[in-house]
Motif scaffolding. Structure first.
Motif, PDB file in Angstrom:
ATOM      1  N   VAL A 269       0.774  -1.215   0.099  1.00  0.00           N
ATOM      2  CA  VAL A 269      -0.095   0.000  -0.076  1.00  0.00           C
ATOM      3  C   VAL A 269       0.982   1.135   0.115  1.00  0.00           C
ATOM      4  O   VAL A 269       0.695   2.031  -0.785  1.00  0.00           O
ATOM      5  N   LYS A 270       1.892   1.198   0.561  1.00  0.00           N
ATOM      6  CA  LYS A 270       2.905   2.408   0.887  1.00  0.00           C
ATOM      7  C   LYS A 270       3.582   2.752  -0.506  1.00  0.00           C
ATOM      8  O   LYS A 270       3.849   3.815  -0.755  1.00  0.00           O
ATOM      9  N   TYR A 271       3.950   1.659  -1.259  1.00  0.00           N
ATOM     10  CA  TYR A 271       4.732   2.113  -2.675  1.00  0.00           C
ATOM     11  C   TYR A 271       4.254   1.694  -3.660  1.00  0.00           C
ATOM     12  O   TYR A 271       4.590   2.104  -4.943  1.00  0.00           O
ATOM     13  N   CYS A 272       2.754   1.311  -3.782  1.00  0.00           N
ATOM     14  CA  CYS A 272       2.215   0.688  -5.042  1.00  0.00           C
ATOM     15  C   CYS A 272       1.025   1.071  -5.071  1.00  0.00           C
ATOM     16  O   CYS A 272       0.299   1.074  -4.131  1.00  0.00           O
ATOM     17  N   LYS A 273       0.505   1.776  -6.055  1.00  0.00           N
ATOM     18  CA  LYS A 273      -0.779   2.146  -6.728  1.00  0.00           C
ATOM     19  C   LYS A 273      -1.560   1.165  -7.519  1.00  0.00           C
ATOM     20  O   LYS A 273      -0.911   1.006  -8.610  1.00  0.00           O
ATOM     21  N   GLY A 274      -2.429   0.747  -6.975  1.00  0.00           N
ATOM     22  CA  GLY A 274      -3.196  -0.320  -8.151  1.00  0.00           C
ATOM     23  C   GLY A 274      -3.926  -1.411  -7.302  1.00  0.00           C
ATOM     24  O   GLY A 274      -3.956  -1.525  -6.114  1.00  0.00           O
ATOM     25  N   PRO A 275      -4.599  -2.369  -7.982  1.00  0.00           N
ATOM     26  CA  PRO A 275      -5.203  -3.470  -7.191  1.00  0.00           C
ATOM     27  C   PRO A 275      -4.015  -4.411  -6.290  1.00  0.00           C
ATOM     28  O   PRO A 275      -3.124  -4.829  -6.800  1.00  0.00           O
ATOM     29  N   LEU A 276      -4.547  -4.746  -5.060  1.00  0.00           N
ATOM     30  CA  LEU A 276      -3.660  -5.454  -3.958  1.00  0.00           C
ATOM     31  C   LEU A 276      -3.214  -6.974  -4.820  1.00  0.00           C
ATOM     32  O   LEU A 276      -2.255  -7.245  -4.711  1.00  0.00           O
ATOM     33  N   LEU A 277      -4.128  -7.330  -5.632  1.00  0.00           N
ATOM     34  CA  LEU A 277      -3.971  -8.597  -6.167  1.00  0.00           C
ATOM     35  C   LEU A 277      -2.408  -8.525  -7.030  1.00  0.00           C
ATOM     36  O   LEU A 277      -1.730  -9.453  -7.033  1.00  0.00           O
ATOM     37  N   PHE A 278      -2.127  -7.137  -7.531  1.00  0.00           N
ATOM     38  CA  PHE A 278      -0.828  -6.962  -8.260  1.00  0.00           C
ATOM     39  C   PHE A 278       0.518  -6.378  -7.190  1.00  0.00           C
ATOM     40  O   PHE A 278       1.356  -6.699  -7.591  1.00  0.00           O
ATOM     41  N   CYS A 279      -0.268  -5.426  -6.559  1.00  0.00           N
ATOM     42  CA  CYS A 279       0.685  -4.817  -5.609  1.00  0.00           C
ATOM     43  C   CYS A 279       1.501  -5.880  -4.766  1.00  0.00           C
ATOM     44  O   CYS A 279       2.427  -5.691  -4.421  1.00  0.00           O
ATOM     45  N   CYS A 280       0.709  -6.721  -4.291  1.00  0.00           N
ATOM     46  CA  CYS A 280       1.152  -7.766  -3.587  1.00  0.00           C
ATOM     47  C   CYS A 280       2.268  -8.996  -4.105  1.00  0.00           C
ATOM     48  O   CYS A 280       2.713  -9.855  -3.481  1.00  0.00           O
ATOM     49  N   ASN A 281       1.994  -8.998  -5.402  1.00  0.00           N
ATOM     50  CA  ASN A 281       3.118  -9.856  -6.106  1.00  0.00           C
ATOM     51  C   ASN A 281       4.227  -9.444  -6.309  1.00  0.00           C
ATOM     52  O   ASN A 281       4.431  -8.276  -6.724  1.00  0.00           O
ATOM     53  N   PRO A 282       5.114 -10.212  -5.826  1.00  0.00           N
ATOM     54  CA  PRO A 282       6.373  -9.626  -5.676  1.00  0.00           C
ATOM     55  C   PRO A 282       7.219  -9.150  -7.089  1.00  0.00           C
ATOM     56  O   PRO A 282       7.833  -8.029  -7.025  1.00  0.00           O
ATOM     57  N   LEU A 283       6.994  -9.695  -8.190  1.00  0.00           N
ATOM     58  CA  LEU A 283       7.430  -9.427  -9.298  1.00  0.00           C
ATOM     59  C   LEU A 283       6.616  -8.104  -9.889  1.00  0.00           C
ATOM     60  O   LEU A 283       7.440  -7.187 -10.221  1.00  0.00           O
ATOM     61  N   TYR A 284       5.595  -7.953  -9.736  1.00  0.00           N
ATOM     62  CA  TYR A 284       4.732  -6.875 -10.047  1.00  0.00           C
ATOM     63  C   TYR A 284       5.284  -5.496  -9.395  1.00  0.00           C
ATOM     64  O   TYR A 284       5.300  -4.441  -9.658  1.00  0.00           O
ATOM     65  N   PHE A 285       5.403  -5.886  -8.170  1.00  0.00           N
ATOM     66  CA  PHE A 285       5.775  -4.871  -7.120  1.00  0.00           C
ATOM     67  C   PHE A 285       7.154  -4.321  -7.507  1.00  0.00           C
ATOM     68  O   PHE A 285       7.146  -2.953  -7.423  1.00  0.00           O
TER      69      PHE A 285
END
Length: 433
Positions: A269-285
């Protein structure tokens, strides 16, 4: 007069090809995914629905079978004892090419599955097979198809002490030796590497130049070498890359990078904007390019993507890249002054990049282009919203990337010479370095 390079010794028991039974793969892959799926579902309920999709937990050979292809699985040894799996798709008998060989190497935290996620008609290995290529897909040490060693336990710290350096010096060398010995041929091999796969090739050719003799062309998709202009959350690692504190290692893993396959929600949530489904994915993050609206996405594809990516890798690999970002040099792990001699890379190299890539930036790739001995083109894809991961499985990859790869493989060496590129003459980007 040119004399072809000698063939490696024919396979011994140490290198004997093994066509594995599918049940072995099914258990390994499912165990890997099932172990972490429940943890993901606790915080991200969307995973529950995705898991019910029939193709979500299929291995690479299973997906290929579903796509109507026959795939072989070969297990090989590296000189330092790691057991790697190669996936092979043989060419069609009525193809126009005479069994030309190509190696596809996945990117950061990836696997051979990355290449077939787009399905039976749009995936690059199938396109290449249809025109006559003997396609070999590598799996680097540490992903869920290459988790074995002749002496070390997979859960030991010693097993995970590797980075992209060993993937180039040992893994890719073993892959090339194995294919040449098995085919008993001096035919030159083509190579396509994405992200870390491209890094591995640059490491191999610069540290063991004799392998330049074995390749016809290298096509590098968003290669990671010089990385001074990286954007996004990955920058946060750079300050702690040499001597990472315990708190950081507890967060990202001491051995495997984020073994839960889930970035903590507070960090996402701190570093990523978008659906958590992707932001919590290590590669997409790490790589960015988070899709903001997936309502039009095919659910089956989304399930395949998020259950196959990431496929696992070592924390040292990520720390090595972080060191490269911080130093501005392409060097060995923990040895900033020991740079890889890129001028020893003499294979004709074509580079594909995107203006929307957070990790492989245009200024850094121009620097790479002018560091290697025989560059043939740097093709830049502009304004198409093509992120670092989408070179392989993006919705427009077939049109934007794969057609250009085929062009390089067919005409690249003959057509291009020196700095002939759609954008390479724009040297103003060098000032951004």
């Amino acid at each position: 007069m040119f004399s072809p390079p000698p063939l490696p010794t024919p396979p011994t028991p140490r290198m004997t090809p093994q066509i594995l039974g599918e049940f072995n793969y099914k258990r390994t892959f499912n165990d890997f995914v099932e172990k972490t799926a429940a943890e993901n579902e606790t915080d991200i309920p969307d995973y529950i629905n995705l898991k019910s999709e029939p193709t979500a937990l299929m291995s690479t050979p299973q997906l290929a079978t579903l796509h109507g292809r026959r795939m072989e699985s070969h297990v090989i040894n590296t000189k330092d004892g790691y057991l790697l799996t190669l996936h092979r798709i043989s060419p069609k008998l009525d193809s126009t090419l005479s069994n030309r060989t190509i190696i596809l190497h996945h990117g950061l935290l990836g696997s051979s599955a990355d290449w077939v996620l787009l399905g039976p008609t749009k995936s690059l290995p199938y396109i290449l097979s249809d025109i006559g290529y003997d396609v070999w897909m590598a799996n680097a040490r540490g992903n869920y198809y290459s988790r074995g060693h002749i002496k070390m336990a997979v859960d030991s710290e010693e097993f995970w002490r590797f980075s992209f350096q060993e993937m180039g010096e040992y893994d890719l060398a073993a892959v090339i030796d194995y294919i040449r010995a098995l085919k008993n041929s001096n035919e030159l091999i083509d190579f396509v590497g994405h992200s870390m796969g491209a890094t591995a090739l640059l490491v191999l050719l610069s540290t063991n130049p004799r392998y330049n003799q074995y390749l016809r062309i290298g096509v590098l998709l968003a290669p990671l070498a010089f990385m001074s202009n990286v954007e996004g959350p990955f920058k946060a690692l750079t300050a702690m890359a040499i001597n990472p504190p315990d708190q950081l290692l507890k967060l990202i893993g001491r051995k495997e990078f984020v073994p839960s396959r889930k970035i903590p929600k507070w960090l996402a949530v701190k570093y990523c904007k978008g659906p958590l489904l992707f932001c919590c994915n290590p590669l997409y993050f790490i790589s960015g390019g988070i899709p903001l609206d997936t309502r039009s996405w095919d659910v089956s594809f989304l399930a395949r993507l998020l259950y196959h990516v990431p496929a696992g890798g070592s924390t040292d690999t990520l720390l090595h890249y972080a060191q490269v970002v911080k130093s501005g040099k392409f060097h060995r792990f923990n040895k900033i002054k020991d740079q890889f001699p890129l001028n020893a890379v003499t294979v004709p190299i074509a580079i594909l990049s995107s203006s929307d890539d957070w990790l492989a930036s245009i200024p850094d790739l121009l620097r790479l282009y002018f560091s290697i001995a025989n560059p043939i083109d740097h093709y830049i894809i502009r304004g198409k919203n093509l992120s670092h991961t989408e070179f392989v499985w993006g919705a427009n990859a077939e049109e934007l990337v794969f057609k250009k790869i085929l062009d390089f493989l067919d005409q690249g060496i003959k057509t291009f010479s020196g700095a002939k590129s759609n954008e390479i003459s724009d040297l103003s980007f060098l000032s951004l370095r």
